[in-house]
Design a protein around this motif. Structure first.
Motif, PDB file in Angstrom:
ATOM      1  N   ASP A  41       0.826  -1.203   0.000  1.00 33.19           N
ATOM      2  CA  ASP A  41       0.000   0.000   0.000  1.00 33.19           C
ATOM      3  C   ASP A  41       0.865   1.260   0.000  1.00 33.19           C
ATOM      4  O   ASP A  41       1.730   1.430   0.861  1.00 33.19           O
ATOM      5  CB  ASP A  41      -0.887  -0.030   1.250  1.00 33.19           C
ATOM      6  CG  ASP A  41      -1.792   1.184   1.395  1.00 33.19           C
ATOM      7  OD1 ASP A  41      -1.869   1.989   0.454  1.00 33.19           O
ATOM      8  OD2 ASP A  41      -2.422   1.311   2.457  1.00 33.19           O
ATOM      9  N   SER A  43      -0.869   4.444  -0.517  1.00 37.06           N
ATOM     10  CA  SER A  43      -1.881   5.491  -0.561  1.00 37.06           C
ATOM     11  C   SER A  43      -1.456   6.662   0.319  1.00 37.06           C
ATOM     12  O   SER A  43      -0.430   6.619   0.992  1.00 37.06           O
ATOM     13  CB  SER A  43      -3.230   4.935  -0.114  1.00 37.06           C
ATOM     14  OG  SER A  43      -3.134   4.429   1.211  1.00 37.06           O
ATOM     15  N   SER A  45      -2.316   7.729   3.098  1.00 36.01           N
ATOM     16  CA  SER A  45      -2.168   7.501   4.540  1.00 36.01           C
ATOM     17  C   SER A  45      -0.766   7.020   4.896  1.00 36.01           C
ATOM     18  O   SER A  45      -0.402   6.948   6.068  1.00 36.01           O
ATOM     19  CB  SER A  45      -3.201   6.478   5.021  1.00 36.01           C
ATOM     20  OG  SER A  45      -3.030   5.242   4.358  1.00 36.01           O
ATOM     21  N   SER A  87      -2.248   1.847  -5.109  1.00 37.58           N
ATOM     22  CA  SER A  87      -2.990   2.926  -4.464  1.00 37.58           C
ATOM     23  C   SER A  87      -4.375   3.003  -5.097  1.00 37.58           C
ATOM     24  O   SER A  87      -5.230   2.184  -4.798  1.00 37.58           O
ATOM     25  CB  SER A  87      -2.239   4.260  -4.590  1.00 37.58           C
ATOM     26  OG  SER A  87      -2.975   5.306  -3.993  1.00 37.58           O
ATOM     27  N   THR A 121       4.296   7.559  -3.283  1.00 39.30           N
ATOM     28  CA  THR A 121       2.987   7.521  -2.644  1.00 39.30           C
ATOM     29  C   THR A 121       1.974   8.241  -3.527  1.00 39.30           C
ATOM     30  O   THR A 121       2.326   9.146  -4.286  1.00 39.30           O
ATOM     31  CB  THR A 121       3.011   8.179  -1.246  1.00 39.30           C
ATOM     32  OG1 THR A 121       3.460   9.530  -1.368  1.00 39.30           O
ATOM     33  CG2 THR A 121       3.918   7.422  -0.304  1.00 39.30           C
ATOM     34  N   TYR A 124      -5.640   7.341  -3.230  1.00 40.63           N
ATOM     35  CA  TYR A 124      -6.692   6.507  -2.666  1.00 40.63           C
ATOM     36  C   TYR A 124      -6.217   5.084  -2.365  1.00 40.63           C
ATOM     37  O   TYR A 124      -5.079   4.705  -2.647  1.00 40.63           O
ATOM     38  CB  TYR A 124      -7.897   6.494  -3.602  1.00 40.63           C
ATOM     39  CG  TYR A 124      -8.515   7.861  -3.748  1.00 40.63           C
ATOM     40  CD1 TYR A 124      -9.255   8.421  -2.717  1.00 40.63           C
ATOM     41  CD2 TYR A 124      -8.317   8.612  -4.906  1.00 40.63           C
ATOM     42  CE1 TYR A 124      -9.814   9.680  -2.839  1.00 40.63           C
ATOM     43  CE2 TYR A 124      -8.862   9.880  -5.039  1.00 40.63           C
ATOM     44  CZ  TYR A 124      -9.613  10.415  -3.993  1.00 40.63           C
ATOM     45  OH  TYR A 124     -10.143  11.654  -4.116  1.00 40.63           O
ATOM     46  N   THR A 125      -7.138   4.295  -1.797  1.00 40.11           N
ATOM     47  CA  THR A 125      -6.822   2.938  -1.352  1.00 40.11           C
ATOM     48  C   THR A 125      -7.745   1.957  -2.071  1.00 40.11           C
ATOM     49  O   THR A 125      -8.910   1.796  -1.696  1.00 40.11           O
ATOM     50  CB  THR A 125      -7.018   2.803   0.174  1.00 40.11           C
ATOM     51  OG1 THR A 125      -6.220   3.785   0.838  1.00 40.11           O
ATOM     52  CG2 THR A 125      -6.626   1.410   0.649  1.00 40.11           C
ATOM     53  N   GLY A 153      -1.402  -3.078   4.145  1.00 42.80           N
ATOM     54  CA  GLY A 153      -2.045  -1.781   4.070  1.00 42.80           C
ATOM     55  C   GLY A 153      -2.527  -1.303   5.419  1.00 42.80           C
ATOM     56  O   GLY A 153      -2.521  -2.055   6.402  1.00 42.80           O
ATOM     57  N   ASN A 157     -10.912  -0.240   1.650  1.00 39.10           N
ATOM     58  CA  ASN A 157     -11.106  -0.014   0.225  1.00 39.10           C
ATOM     59  C   ASN A 157     -11.969   1.228  -0.006  1.00 39.10           C
ATOM     60  O   ASN A 157     -13.092   1.312   0.484  1.00 39.10           O
ATOM     61  CB  ASN A 157     -11.783  -1.246  -0.392  1.00 39.10           C
ATOM     62  CG  ASN A 157     -11.697  -1.273  -1.899  1.00 39.10           C
ATOM     63  OD1 ASN A 157     -10.642  -1.532  -2.452  1.00 39.10           O
ATOM     64  ND2 ASN A 157     -12.812  -1.006  -2.585  1.00 39.10           N
TER      65      ASN A 157
END
Length: 251
Positions: A41, A43, A45, A87, A121, A124-125, A153, A157
């Protein structure tokens, strides 16, 4: 008239046969114990420091001599691994292409490739997008006794199609989905306001699946290195029925 035509058909088939054989040989796959896709992941975050912790954690895992020992203990003594970052629904980038690992030297080469991989990075996820992309990576150069996707992650989602549909299709293809959920000590305010479920519960209930599937939980990014090491060693060495459904790693 039938007899000359038959000769021409047979002649054409005979001329085509070497090409067919060559094509099949070109597609021949190397057998390995496990085809392992690492899906990481990236994303929004995941900040730059956390991204570095993730990549360093994977590299350290492949330098661990216990991992090479686990590979050697398999029926074939070799695995195949690739790593991509993900992402948004349409963002999946392969950082390390498929490599065969069959000992400490090849594991070290994989770790070195991770050291030199880009750190990036996005926004979104899309776990569903990651699963869909991962499912297309199998069978390219290797044929594994097991096919495993390792999804790491720290969020749910929120991009792309429904996660349940992507998960179901992967499971129907015999792919095992394992999870590495990172419990961020400083979660995004939007997640708190939206009343989203804890990431570990979400991964346990909505992401993982298949024979012997399990979830590793990292209690903060400082626990990531130990978590990923334990997780990969278990994925390559354990029988599908062994081990708890959820394990936790603490920094």
């Amino acid at each position: 008239m039938l007899r000359p035509l038959s000769r021409r058909v047979l002649l054409a088939a005979g001329l085509a046969a070497p090409a067919l054989i060559t094509s099949r040989n070109a597609r021949a796959s190397t057998e390995v114990d496990v085809e392992l896709v690492l899906a990481v992941d990236v994303s929004r975050s995941v900040d730059a420091e956390e991204m570095e912790m993730q990549m360093r954690g994977y590299a350290e895992a492949f330098r661990d001599p216990r991992l090479a020992e686990g590979i050697a203990g398999g029926p074939l003594g070799a695995i195949a691994v690739t790593l991509f970052v993900w992402s948004d629904w349409n963002i999946q980038h392969t950082l390390v292409p498929w490599m065969q690992l069959d000992g400490a030297a090849s594991c070290a080469r994989f770790a070195a490739a991770l050291d030199g991989a880009s750190r990036e990075t996005y926004l979104y996820t899309s776990i569903s997008g990651a699963i869909d992309f991962a499912a297309t990576q199998f069978g390219q150069r290797f044929e594994g006794l097991r096919r495993v996707v390792d999804i790491s992650g720290d969020g749910v989602n929120n991009s792309g199609r429904q996660l349940a549909a992507a998960r179901a299709e992967a499971l129907d293809r015999g792919i095992v989905l394992n999870g590495l959920a990172v419990l961020d000590r400083t979660p995004q305010p939007s997640a708190l306001l939206a009343g989203l479920p804890p990431v570990d519960e979400y991964y346990r209930d909505e992401v993982i699946g298949g024979p012997g599937a399990f979830l590793m939980v990292a209690e903060g990014y400082e626990s990531f290195s130990g978590a990923v090491r334990r997780k990969i060693i278990r994925e390559i060495a354990a029988l599908p029925a062994q081990g708890p459904l959820v394990e936790r790693a603490y920094g």
